[in-house]
Motif scaffolding. Structure first.
Motif, PDB file in Angstrom:
ATOM      1  N   ARG A 100      -3.130 -13.937  22.072  1.00 43.57           N
ATOM      2  CA  ARG A 100      -3.996 -13.066  21.281  1.00 43.57           C
ATOM      3  C   ARG A 100      -3.932 -11.676  21.881  1.00 43.57           C
ATOM      4  O   ARG A 100      -3.743 -11.516  23.082  1.00 43.57           O
ATOM      5  CB  ARG A 100      -5.440 -13.556  21.335  1.00 43.57           C
ATOM      6  N   HIS A 101      -4.115 -10.696  21.045  1.00 39.56           N
ATOM      7  CA  HIS A 101      -4.149  -9.311  21.505  1.00 39.56           C
ATOM      8  C   HIS A 101      -5.562  -8.786  21.284  1.00 39.56           C
ATOM      9  O   HIS A 101      -6.049  -8.749  20.159  1.00 39.56           O
ATOM     10  CB  HIS A 101      -3.122  -8.466  20.753  1.00 39.56           C
ATOM     11  N   LEU A 102      -6.206  -8.396  22.377  1.00 36.43           N
ATOM     12  CA  LEU A 102      -7.579  -7.901  22.336  1.00 36.43           C
ATOM     13  C   LEU A 102      -7.616  -6.465  22.844  1.00 36.43           C
ATOM     14  O   LEU A 102      -6.750  -6.041  23.594  1.00 36.43           O
ATOM     15  CB  LEU A 102      -8.472  -8.769  23.231  1.00 36.43           C
ATOM     16  N   LYS A 103      -8.654  -5.746  22.459  1.00 40.06           N
ATOM     17  CA  LYS A 103      -8.859  -4.386  22.956  1.00 40.06           C
ATOM     18  C   LYS A 103      -9.947  -4.424  24.016  1.00 40.06           C
ATOM     19  O   LYS A 103     -10.978  -5.063  23.851  1.00 40.06           O
ATOM     20  CB  LYS A 103      -9.287  -3.465  21.826  1.00 40.06           C
ATOM     21  N   CYS A 104      -9.715  -3.723  25.105  1.00 43.85           N
ATOM     22  CA  CYS A 104     -10.722  -3.589  26.153  1.00 43.85           C
ATOM     23  C   CYS A 104     -11.885  -2.781  25.586  1.00 43.85           C
ATOM     24  O   CYS A 104     -11.684  -1.733  24.977  1.00 43.85           O
ATOM     25  CB  CYS A 104     -10.124  -2.892  27.374  1.00 43.85           C
ATOM     26  N   THR A 109      -7.665  -0.286  25.855  1.00 42.38           N
ATOM     27  CA  THR A 109      -6.306  -0.752  26.126  1.00 42.38           C
ATOM     28  C   THR A 109      -6.096  -2.096  25.441  1.00 42.38           C
ATOM     29  O   THR A 109      -6.990  -2.935  25.420  1.00 42.38           O
ATOM     30  CB  THR A 109      -6.093  -0.919  27.651  1.00 42.38           C
ATOM     31  N   THR A 110      -4.910  -2.324  24.874  1.00 38.36           N
ATOM     32  CA  THR A 110      -4.596  -3.605  24.262  1.00 38.36           C
ATOM     33  C   THR A 110      -4.212  -4.600  25.351  1.00 38.36           C
ATOM     34  O   THR A 110      -3.347  -4.330  26.179  1.00 38.36           O
ATOM     35  CB  THR A 110      -3.431  -3.459  23.263  1.00 38.36           C
ATOM     36  N   LEU A 111      -4.886  -5.747  25.330  1.00 34.29           N
ATOM     37  CA  LEU A 111      -4.647  -6.790  26.324  1.00 34.29           C
ATOM     38  C   LEU A 111      -4.039  -8.006  25.641  1.00 34.29           C
ATOM     39  O   LEU A 111      -4.450  -8.383  24.551  1.00 34.29           O
ATOM     40  CB  LEU A 111      -5.959  -7.186  27.004  1.00 34.29           C
ATOM     41  N   ARG A 112      -3.077  -8.628  26.293  1.00 35.22           N
ATOM     42  CA  ARG A 112      -2.412  -9.822  25.772  1.00 35.22           C
ATOM     43  C   ARG A 112      -2.890 -11.014  26.590  1.00 35.22           C
ATOM     44  O   ARG A 112      -2.633 -11.098  27.788  1.00 35.22           O
ATOM     45  CB  ARG A 112      -0.903  -9.648  25.908  1.00 35.22           C
ATOM     46  N   VAL A 113      -3.604 -11.945  25.927  1.00 39.70           N
ATOM     47  CA  VAL A 113      -4.149 -13.111  26.625  1.00 39.70           C
ATOM     48  C   VAL A 113      -3.645 -14.385  25.953  1.00 39.70           C
ATOM     49  O   VAL A 113      -3.397 -14.410  24.749  1.00 39.70           O
ATOM     50  CB  VAL A 113      -5.696 -13.086  26.641  1.00 39.70           C
ATOM     51  N   PRO A 114      -3.490 -15.480  26.720  1.00 41.76           N
ATOM     52  CA  PRO A 114      -2.984 -16.724  26.127  1.00 41.76           C
ATOM     53  C   PRO A 114      -4.029 -17.372  25.218  1.00 41.76           C
ATOM     54  O   PRO A 114      -5.227 -17.286  25.467  1.00 41.76           O
ATOM     55  CB  PRO A 114      -2.698 -17.606  27.354  1.00 41.76           C
ATOM     56  N   LYS A 115      -3.536 -18.019  24.161  1.00 43.95           N
ATOM     57  CA  LYS A 115      -4.410 -18.728  23.226  1.00 43.95           C
ATOM     58  C   LYS A 115      -4.735 -20.115  23.757  1.00 43.95           C
ATOM     59  O   LYS A 115      -3.967 -20.702  24.519  1.00 43.95           O
ATOM     60  CB  LYS A 115      -3.711 -18.903  21.875  1.00 43.95           C
TER      61      LYS A 115
END
Length: 135
Positions: A100-104, A109-115
């Motif tokens: 998933r791509h989330l915003k701080c 900042t765009t953050l890439r985290v595992p689903k």
């Protein structure tokens, strides 16, 4: 051994610039203008579509290699933000099943985290803020 006609063409193109990204862009523009002219029944647009085609052929057969390569370099610099945006979008689409791509919330900042990891604490690498988020 290549056929004689191919040797003639190789000799003809020797010392000439050839094709590049800008010439390809002119060819694509010419094809698009031709198609739009055909679909819209606009004969003047079909006539205008020959201009990028002639420019592309002129560039390919030009002997001024330095000038043509500088034009292509300027075109590449103009198009590089578009290419990088395209690559970013394609990478996000490719990763959409696993990440998933989330915003701080703090620095955007765009953050890439595992689903599928449940509720985790995400640390922003830029501003070091921490917040829990469900993935």
């Amino acid at each position: 051994m290549p056929p004689k006609s191919m040797n003639w063409f190789r000799r003809f193109m020797n010392g000439r610039y050839g094709g590049d990204q800008l010439s390809l862009a002119f060819l694509i523009l010419s094809i698009l203008l031709t198609l739009l002219g055909q679909l819209g029944r606009l004969p003047w647009l079909i006539f205008v579509s020959y201009i990028p085609l002639v420019v592309s052929l002129y560039r390919m057969f030009s002997r001024d290699i330095r000038k043509r390569s500088m034009e292509n370099y300027k075109f590449a610099m103009l198009m590089s933000p578009i290419y990088s945006k395209y690559r970013k979008i394609m990478r996000r689409i490719k990763d959409s099943k696993t990440h998933r791509h989330l915003k701080c919330s703090n620095c955007k900042t765009t953050l890439r985290v595992p689903k599928g990891k449940g509720k985790i604490i995400i640390t922003c690498p830029r501003c070091k803020s921490k917040y829990p988020k469900r993935t």
